[in-house]
Design a protein around this motif. Structure first.
Motif, short mmCIF file in Angstrom:
data_model
loop_
_atom_site.label_atom_id
_atom_site.label_comp_id
_atom_site.label_asym_id
_atom_site.label_seq_id
_atom_site.Cartn_x
_atom_site.Cartn_y
_atom_site.Cartn_z
N ASN A 50 0.82 -1.21 0.00
CA ASN A 50 0.00 0.00 0.00
C ASN A 50 0.86 1.27 0.00
OD1 ASN A 50 0.93 -0.02 2.61
ND2 ASN A 50 -1.04 0.50 3.54
N ASN A 51 0.18 2.41 -0.09
CA ASN A 51 0.87 3.70 -0.25
C ASN A 51 1.70 4.10 0.97
OD1 ASN A 51 -0.22 3.95 -2.78
ND2 ASN A 51 -1.95 5.20 -2.12
N ASN A 52 1.41 3.51 2.15
CA ASN A 52 2.12 3.92 3.36
C ASN A 52 3.59 3.53 3.33
OD1 ASN A 52 1.66 5.14 6.10
ND2 ASN A 52 2.62 3.21 6.71
N VAL A 53 3.99 2.69 2.36
CA VAL A 53 5.39 2.33 2.24
C VAL A 53 6.25 3.57 1.99
CG1 VAL A 53 5.38 1.90 -0.26
CG2 VAL A 53 6.94 0.62 1.22
N LYS A 54 5.68 4.57 1.35
CA LYS A 54 6.40 5.82 1.11
C LYS A 54 6.66 6.54 2.42
CE LYS A 54 7.96 9.35 -1.35
NZ LYS A 54 9.23 9.30 -2.11
N GLU A 55 5.65 6.58 3.29
CA GLU A 55 5.76 7.28 4.58
C GLU A 55 6.75 6.56 5.49
OE1 GLU A 55 5.09 10.05 7.58
OE2 GLU A 55 4.41 10.11 5.49
N MET A 56 6.69 5.23 5.52
CA MET A 56 7.51 4.49 6.48
C MET A 56 8.93 4.24 5.98
SD MET A 56 6.70 0.81 8.35
CE MET A 56 5.27 1.47 9.19
N PHE A 57 9.09 3.90 4.69
CA PHE A 57 10.40 3.52 4.18
C PHE A 57 10.99 4.50 3.17
CE2 PHE A 57 8.61 -0.45 5.71
CZ PHE A 57 9.69 -1.04 6.34
N GLY A 58 10.17 5.43 2.69
CA GLY A 58 10.68 6.40 1.73
C GLY A 58 10.64 5.95 0.28
N TYR A 59 10.14 4.74 0.01
CA TYR A 59 10.07 4.22 -1.36
C TYR A 59 8.66 4.40 -1.92
CZ TYR A 59 14.48 1.84 -0.24
OH TYR A 59 15.77 1.56 0.13
N SER A 60 8.58 4.61 -3.24
CA SER A 60 7.27 4.62 -3.89
C SER A 60 6.78 3.19 -3.99
CB SER A 60 7.38 5.24 -5.29
OG SER A 60 8.16 4.40 -6.13
N VAL A 61 5.48 3.03 -4.32
CA VAL A 61 4.92 1.69 -4.46
C VAL A 61 5.66 0.93 -5.56
CG1 VAL A 61 2.86 0.39 -5.12
CG2 VAL A 61 2.65 2.35 -3.58
N ARG A 62 5.94 1.57 -6.67
CA ARG A 62 6.64 0.92 -7.77
C ARG A 62 8.02 0.46 -7.34
NH1 ARG A 62 10.29 1.95 -11.33
NH2 ARG A 62 10.54 4.10 -10.63
N GLU A 63 8.75 1.33 -6.61
CA GLU A 63 10.08 0.95 -6.11
C GLU A 63 10.00 -0.19 -5.10
OE1 GLU A 63 12.54 5.16 -6.26
OE2 GLU A 63 11.15 4.78 -4.60
N ALA A 64 8.96 -0.14 -4.24
CA ALA A 64 8.82 -1.15 -3.19
C ALA A 64 8.58 -2.54 -3.77
CB ALA A 64 7.68 -0.78 -2.25
N MET A 65 7.96 -2.63 -4.94
CA MET A 65 7.68 -3.94 -5.54
C MET A 65 8.96 -4.70 -5.87
SD MET A 65 4.39 -4.22 -5.51
CE MET A 65 4.11 -5.60 -6.59
N ASP A 66 10.10 -4.03 -5.99
CA ASP A 66 11.37 -4.67 -6.32
C ASP A 66 12.28 -4.82 -5.10
OD1 ASP A 66 10.65 -4.80 -9.03
OD2 ASP A 66 11.35 -2.74 -9.38
N LEU A 67 11.81 -4.45 -3.90
CA LEU A 67 12.66 -4.51 -2.71
C LEU A 67 12.78 -5.93 -2.19
CD1 LEU A 67 11.35 -1.38 -0.74
CD2 LEU A 67 13.50 -1.57 -2.00
N THR A 68 13.92 -6.21 -1.54
CA THR A 68 14.12 -7.46 -0.80
C THR A 68 14.18 -7.12 0.68
OG1 THR A 68 16.53 -7.32 -0.81
CG2 THR A 68 15.47 -8.37 -2.72
N VAL A 69 14.17 -8.17 1.51
CA VAL A 69 14.26 -7.96 2.96
C VAL A 69 15.56 -7.26 3.31
CG1 VAL A 69 14.39 -9.11 5.20
CG2 VAL A 69 12.77 -9.91 3.48
N GLU A 70 16.64 -7.61 2.62
CA GLU A 70 17.94 -7.00 2.91
C GLU A 70 17.93 -5.49 2.63
OE1 GLU A 70 20.42 -8.38 4.38
OE2 GLU A 70 19.45 -10.35 4.46
N ASP A 71 17.12 -5.06 1.65
CA ASP A 71 17.07 -3.64 1.30
C ASP A 71 16.48 -2.79 2.43
OD1 ASP A 71 18.15 -4.08 -1.22
OD2 ASP A 71 16.18 -4.51 -2.10
N ILE A 72 15.54 -3.36 3.21
CA ILE A 72 14.84 -2.56 4.23
C ILE A 72 15.18 -3.00 5.65
CG2 ILE A 72 12.93 -1.95 2.69
CD1 ILE A 72 11.32 -4.20 3.96
N SER A 73 16.16 -3.90 5.81
CA SER A 73 16.55 -4.37 7.13
C SER A 73 17.86 -3.73 7.56
CB SER A 73 16.69 -5.90 7.12
OG SER A 73 17.24 -6.35 8.34
#
Length: 567
Positions: free
Chosen positions: A183-206
Motif C-alpha cells: 500500500n501507499n504507506n510504504v512511502k511514509e515508512m520507508f521512503g520508497y514509492s509503491v513501484r520501487e517497493a515492488m522490487d525490494l528485498t528484505v535486505e534492502d529494508i533491514s
C-alpha cells in the motif's frame, strides 16, 4: 415345458430389475434431499413439469399449489433473465450442448426473488433426435449471489482502506514467493514509492544486524505459511539510511483465489524509546521487588502492570491472567457473595487511603489460586501517583498450624474424656459385677433349697440366667475400659437366640408378636457371646420401636447365606 421355464426366468429377472430400479430411485431421492436440491421432470410431449417438494418449498409453495405445466415455471422467471434462460435451454434441446445450465431468478410466493442454479439434461429423444423428456435440479444460490454483490462493492472499499491505513501492508504469494501488492504507506515508512517497493528485498529494508537478516525473515514467513500467525519486532532501514523499529504481523489468507501472506507493519520507534527509558528507570526498583520474599503486584489505573516471581510462585497467576484488577477479583474470589464483601472492604480501604496517607490498610482474605487451592493472605498497599503497589503475606501455613494445634487440643480433650469414661465405666462395671455375684450366689443357694417340682424354681433359674448375661455385659464393659477381656468362643446362633427368647419377649412392645424361624445345623461362629446377645437385643428393640403404638409382628430368623462381592 421349456417355454414355461424361460417365461418364469424372465419374470423373475424382471422383478429383480424393478427392485434394483426402485432401490436406485430411493438412493437418488435421499441424495437429492441431502444436497438440498429441488428437482424437475419435464415431459416435452405433454408440456407437464413435475417438481419435488424441495423445489416447491424453495419458492414458498406446497406441491398442491404447483401447476404441472411449463407455463407456471416460465412465468416465475425474472423478465431480465428470460432471454438467457431460453437461449441456453433451446440450444440444449436442439442438441447443441451436452447439458443445460444457467443462473437466473425465480419469484418467491412472497414476491421476493430467489437466485437458482438451474441444471438439466435431455434424457429421451425420438428417432429424429427431437427432445421428448428432460430432467434437472434447482439449487438455491441466493446467499452466494448476495455475497458476490457485497464483494464487488467491498473491493472498491478495500482498495480505499488499503491505501489510507497508517500501517504498511505487504502481500506475498506463498506459491510464487513474489510480492504482489503493497500500500501507499510504504512511502511514509520507508521512503520508497509503491513501484520501487515492488522490487525490494528484505535486505534492502533491514538493518542487517542479526537477527534482523534475510534468513530470519524466511523463517517467519514459513511459520506464517504453515498457518501460524506471527508477531515480531524488526529493525528497519529507511531509504535515506536511518534506522527505526517496526512491529510486524504475519497472517496467512486468500486473496482473489491466491494463497497469500499478509504482513502488516507499523513504526514503533517512539514506543521502543519510551520502553527503554522506562526500563532504565525501573531497573533498581525491579531488582528489589523481584528478589522480595513476599508476593508483590503493581497496578496502574486498575490495569495489571507487574507481578514479582514470588507472587507467581505463591498464587500461580501471571500478568497475562490478571491484565485488570477486575480479573483479580473474579479469579481470586470466585464465589460472588464473598467477592462482593471483599470488594466493599477494598472500596472503603481505598477511599480511606485517598483521604489519608495513601496507605491501604491490610485485609485478611481467602484467595483461590490458579490451581484451585485456597490460601489465606494478608494484603495491604501503597498508592504512588496513578499506581498502587500491593504487598502480600501468606498466612496459610500459620493458619494451618493454628488449626492443627486446635485439632490436637480437641483430640487430647476427647482422649481425656474417653479415658475418664473408661475409668468410670470400669468402676461401675466392677461394682455392678460384685452385686451380680451376690445375686448369683443367693440364686444358686435358693435353687439348692428348692425342689425340682417347686413352682418358684423356673423363676429363680431365669434370675440366674439373666444375672449371668448381666455379668457377661459387665465383663464386656471391663474389656472396653481396658480392665477386662473379651471371651471368644464357638456358638450356634440359633441356640443363642433360643436362650434369649424370654428376655426378648419382655423387651418388646406389648402389641408386638415375636415369630421365630431357626436354621438347623448352622455352622458355629467365633464371637464374644455377650456381644452377640447385645446385637440381637438391639435389633429386636429397634424393630419394636419402629412399630411405635401399632400392632405387628417381629420376625427373628437365623440361617446361612453366601454373600459375594457384588451382593
Amino acid at each position: 415345458m421349456r417355454g414355461a421355464i424361460e417365461l418364469a426366468r424372465n419374470i423373475k429377472e424382471s422383478k429383480q430389475a424393478e427392485a434394483q430400479l426402485l432401490a436406485t430411485q430411493e438412493r437418488l431421492e435421499l441424495a437429492l434431499q441431502g444436497a438440498d436440491l429441488g428437482t424437475w421432470d419435464w415431459d416435452l410431449k405433454t408440456g407437464v413439469i413435475n417438481c419435488n417438494k424441495r423445489w416447491a418449498e424453495m419458492l414458498g409453495y406446497t406441491l398442491e399449489e404447483i401447476e404441472p405445466h411449463a407455463r407456471f415455471w416460465e412465468k416465475l422467471i425474472h423478465p431480465d433473465d428470460v432471454p438467457g434462460v431460453m437461449k441456453n435451454l433451446n440450444a440444449h434441446l436442439e442438441g447443441l450442448t451436452p447439458f443445460y445450465e444457467t443462473e437466473h431468478r425465480l419469484r418467491h410466493k412472497s414476491g421476493e426473488w430467489v437466485w437458482v442454479l438451474d441444471k438439466g439434461k435431455v434424457i429421451e429423444r425420438d428417432a429424429q433426435g427431437k427432445a421428448m423428456r428432460a430432467c434437472g435440479t434447482h439449487l438455491d444460490i441466493t446467499e452466494r449471489k448476495r455475497v458476490e454483490e457485497v464483494l464487488k462493492i467491498s473491493e472498491v472499499t478495500y482498495r480505499e482502506i488499503f491505501n489510507t491505513v497508517s500501517e504498511t501492508i505487504w502481500i506475498y504469494d506463498i506459491d510464487t514467493r513474489e510480492l504482489i501488492d503493497v500500500n501507499n504507506n510504504v512511502k511514509e515508512m520507508f521512503g520508497y514509492s509503491v513501484r520501487e517497493a515492488m522490487d525490494l528485498t528484505v535486505e534492502d529494508i533491514s538493518s542487517g544486524v542479526p537477527p534482523f537478516i534475510q534468513e530470519a525473515a524466511v523463517e517467519f514467513l514459513k511459520k506464517a505459511a504453515a498457518g501460524e500467525p506471527q508477531v515480531f519486532e524488526w529493525h528497519c532501514k529507511h531509504k535515506d539510511g536511518h534506522l527505526f523499529w517496526s512491529e510486524v504481523h504475519l497472517k496467512r489468507g486468500t486473496i482473489a483465489g491466491r494463497d497469500c501472506i499478509l504482513a502488516l507493519e507499523r513504526d514503533i520507534t517512539e514506543r521502543k524509546l519510551a520502553e527503554k527509558a522506562l526500563r532504565e528507570s525501573e531497573t533498581r526498583f525491579r531488582q528489589v521487588v523481584e528478589h522480595s520474599p513476599m508476593p508483590i503486584a503493581i497496578v496502574k489505573e486498575d490495569q495489571g502492570e507487574y507481578l514479582n516471581p514470588k507472587f507467581v510462585e505463591t498464587l500461580g497467576y501471571t500478568l497475562e491472567d490478571l491484565p485488570r484488577l477486575a480479573d483479580w477479583f473474579r479469579l481470586a474470589y470466585p464465589d460472588p457473595d464473598y467477592r462482593e464483601s471483599i470488594l466493599e472492604k477494598w472500596r472503603k480501604a481505598r477511599e480511606e487511603a485517598i483521604a489519608g496517607d495513601q496507605t491501604i490498610r491490610s485485609l485478611e482474605v481467602q484467595v483461590t489460586c490458579k490451581d484451585g487451592s485456597v490460601r489465606t493472605m494478608e494484603i495491604w498497599g501503597i498508592m504512588v501517583g496513578d499506581k498502587t503497589i500491593f504487598f502480600c503475606t501468606d498466612l496459610t501455613e500459620r493458619k494451618l498450624a493454628e488449626e492443627e494445634r486446635a485439632r490436637m487440643e480437641a483430640r487430647m480433650r476427647e482422649v481425656q474424656k474417653l479415658e475418664s469414661l473408661g475409668v468410670l465405666a470400669g468402676g461401675i462395671a466392677h461394682d455392678f459385677n460384685n452385686l451380680l455375684m451376690a445375686i448369683l450366689g443367693n440364686a444358686d443357694l435358693a435353687l439348692l433349697s428348692l425342689s425340682p417340682a417347686s413352682p418358684a424354681r423356673p423363676n429363680v433359674e431365669e434370675i440366674t440366667r439373666a444375672s449371668q448375661r448381666a455379668a457377661d455385659l459387665c465383663r464386656q464393659m471391663l474389656a472396653y475400659s481396658g480392665k477386662g477381656r473379651f471371651v471368644v468362643g464357638r456358638y450356634d446362633l440359633s441356640e443363642v437366640v433360643r436362650e434369649m427368647t424370654q428376655m426378648l419377649e419382655i423387651s418388646v412392645s406389648k402389641k408386638a408378636t415375636l415369630r421365630y424361624s431357626f436354621g438347623e445345623d448352622l455352622p458355629p461362629v467365633e464371637a464374644d457371646a455377650t456381644q452377640l446377645r447385645q446385637v440381637i437385643m438391639n435389633l429386636i428393640t429397634n424393630a419394636s420401636e419402629a412399630l411405635e403404638d401399632r400392632s405387628g409382628y417381629i420376625s427373628v430368623a437365623t440361617g446361612v447365606m453366601d454373600c459375594d462381592r457384588v451382593y
